[in-house]
Motif scaffolding. Structure first.
Motif, short mmCIF file in Angstrom:
data_model
loop_
_atom_site.label_atom_id
_atom_site.label_comp_id
_atom_site.label_asym_id
_atom_site.label_seq_id
_atom_site.Cartn_x
_atom_site.Cartn_y
_atom_site.Cartn_z
N THR A 138 0.88 -0.90 0.03
CA THR A 138 0.09 0.20 0.23
C THR A 138 0.79 1.20 -0.15
OG1 THR A 138 -1.83 -1.10 1.15
CG2 THR A 138 -1.86 1.33 1.22
N GLY A 181 -8.05 0.94 -3.63
CA GLY A 181 -7.70 1.49 -2.50
C GLY A 181 -6.18 1.37 -2.10
N LYS A 182 -5.20 0.63 -2.73
CA LYS A 182 -3.76 0.46 -2.34
C LYS A 182 -3.13 1.64 -2.39
CE LYS A 182 -2.09 -3.15 -1.61
NZ LYS A 182 -1.42 -3.92 -0.31
N GLN A 195 -3.29 5.71 -1.67
CA GLN A 195 -4.22 6.78 -0.75
C GLN A 195 -3.34 7.88 -1.19
OE1 GLN A 195 -6.87 5.95 1.41
NE2 GLN A 195 -6.91 4.10 0.31
N SER A 254 -4.27 4.99 9.25
CA SER A 254 -5.40 4.41 8.88
C SER A 254 -5.20 3.28 7.90
CB SER A 254 -6.35 5.39 8.09
OG SER A 254 -7.36 4.56 7.41
N ALA A 255 -4.20 3.35 7.12
CA ALA A 255 -3.60 2.29 6.11
C ALA A 255 -3.17 1.41 6.88
CB ALA A 255 -2.78 2.78 5.05
N GLN A 298 -3.83 0.16 9.92
CA GLN A 298 -4.93 -0.51 10.74
C GLN A 298 -5.65 -1.55 9.74
OE1 GLN A 298 -6.78 3.15 11.98
NE2 GLN A 298 -5.90 2.87 14.06
N LYS A 299 -5.65 -1.35 8.55
CA LYS A 299 -6.45 -2.07 7.78
C LYS A 299 -5.80 -3.48 7.51
CE LYS A 299 -8.48 1.86 5.26
NZ LYS A 299 -8.56 2.63 4.09
N GLU A 300 -6.58 -4.41 7.15
CA GLU A 300 -6.09 -5.70 6.65
C GLU A 300 -5.46 -5.64 5.30
OE1 GLU A 300 -7.97 -10.20 5.80
OE2 GLU A 300 -9.35 -8.69 6.84
N VAL A 327 -4.42 -6.21 1.77
CA VAL A 327 -5.10 -6.86 0.60
C VAL A 327 -4.35 -6.64 -0.54
CG1 VAL A 327 -7.48 -6.36 1.55
CG2 VAL A 327 -6.36 -4.77 0.04
#
Length: 374
Positions: A304, A322-323, A325, A341-342, A344-346, A348
């Motif tokens: 990401t 969404g990878k 930002q 925020s990034a 914190q996300k799983e 993908v």
């Protein structure tokens, strides 16, 4: 008569280690799969033996070569001996010589624009950017076809250089033909061991040619703006790796910047391993132009990216799932909030639509049907 292309690269791009170098080598490699390609380049280029195009390292190093008419004669001689059908130049600097040769031999000339050079120099505060603006516009208008790295650059040229759309085509930096994403777990384990990064620390990465103004300023922003905010807002400890060449004395000051959460590594072999290992790639670049190859490479490793908007021109976020930002230029609070925020996300994977969008053969086929195979 079969298509045979002479491509002129006035500077060192081999061995291809950095983004721009990889971009040229990738373009020429993909082009060579469909057409015969001869590359006239500066003498400091060294082939690694795997090139599928013919290499002629006969040009001098340095920028004074553009003002030496003897190299126009060399271009003409090669065109005749190699029975060239098209001339392509990387950047517009050899346009005057290439266009003269093309006119005398009846050969079309293509300019492979890696950015809008005048705008890049303007963003870097160069007083002579306007001179470049006139020359670049003249060269683009005279060329038979202009290749641009982003649609933004293409639209700029159409508007400001008065180019017809029929003379313009977008050809972005793409992933290598044999691209394979690495195993992120294995890459992370190797990288953390190599740089002694605790498993509890989030790993952030920035890489690029650090002796280039826009990247050097990005490094300054990491130390001055991003790290203090990360310390205040991040719920985890972190390590930021900054990788890349820094050989020019004017940029030695970067080595005097220190913070316990930041490591400057210099040039790293197999940078792809670090890109795959990173929890996040950060791109606090605001200046310069053209597509940022480092972002394409990061997304290609399913990493990401958080970037300022102007540092990610030419990449359609719709295809990144969404990878990628993007935050407002110069808004460091938002930049760091996006980082947190990034993280914190799983995790993908980068969607297939991205890989389909940045595939060389897609653009080479379009170039051929539009220009070479007519």
């Amino acid at each position: 008569m079969p298509v045979k292309i002479l491509d002129i690269v006035w500077y060192k791009f081999l061995p291809a280690r950095f983004g721009g170098q990889k971009g040229i080598d990738g373009f020429l490699t993909a082009l060579s799969e469909s057409y015969e390609v001869v590359v006239l380049c500066s003498r400091d280029n060294k082939s690694e033996g795997s090139n599928c195009y013919k290499l002629l390292p006969l040009l001098p190093t340095g920028k004074w070569q553009f003002f030496n008419n003897s190299y126009r004669q060399l271009i003409k001689k090669i065109c005749k001996e190699e029975r060239v059908t098209h001339i392509c130049i990387e950047h517009p600097y050899y346009a005057r010589a290439a266009l003269k040769v093309g006119h005398s031999l009846g050969l079309p000339v293509i300019i492979h624009n890696h950015n809008i050079e005048s705008e890049r120099f303007k963003s870097l505060g160069k007083w002579w950017w306007k001179i470049m603006w006139y020359y670049e516009g003249w060269a683009c208008r005279k060329a038979g076809l202009n290749l641009f790295k982003t649609n933004t650059d293409k639209l700029y040229a159409i508007k400001h250089y008065k180019l017809p759309a029929t003379k313009c085509m977008v050809l972005p930096y793409c992933l290598p033909q044999d691209h394979q994403a690495l195993d992120k777990g294995a890459a992370a384990a190797a990288t953390r061991k190599r740089f002694q990064i605790p498993a509890t620390n989030k790993l952030l990465l920035f890489n690029g040619t650090l002796d280039y103004g826009p990247n050097a300023k990005a490094v300054e922003r990491i130390y001055k703006n991003i790290v203090p905010l990360l310390q205040a807002l991040s719920p985890w400890p972190f390590t930021i790796l900054i990788c890349g060449r820094n050989e020019l004395p004017a940029f030695n000051y970067l080595e005097q910047l220190h913070h316990p959460m930041v490591q400057q590594t210099g040039v790293v072999e197999n940078i792809e391993t670090l890109v795959a290992a990173a929890d996040l790639f950060i791109n606090p670049v605001l200046e310069g132009g053209g597509i940022k190859t480092k972002i394409i490479d990061a997304l290609g490793q399913h990493t990401t990216v958080v970037s300022f908007a102007s540092g990610a021109f030419g990449i359609d976020t719709d295809c990144t799932g969404g990878k990628l930002q993007l935050c407002t230029d110069g808004d460091y609070v938002q930049f760091v909030q996006f980082i947190v925020s990034a993280l914190q996300k799983e995790i993908v994977l980068t969607p297939q639509a991205f890989f389909d969008s940045f595939k060389w053969q897609r653009y080479i086929d379009a170039l051929g049907s539009r220009y070479f195979d007519r």
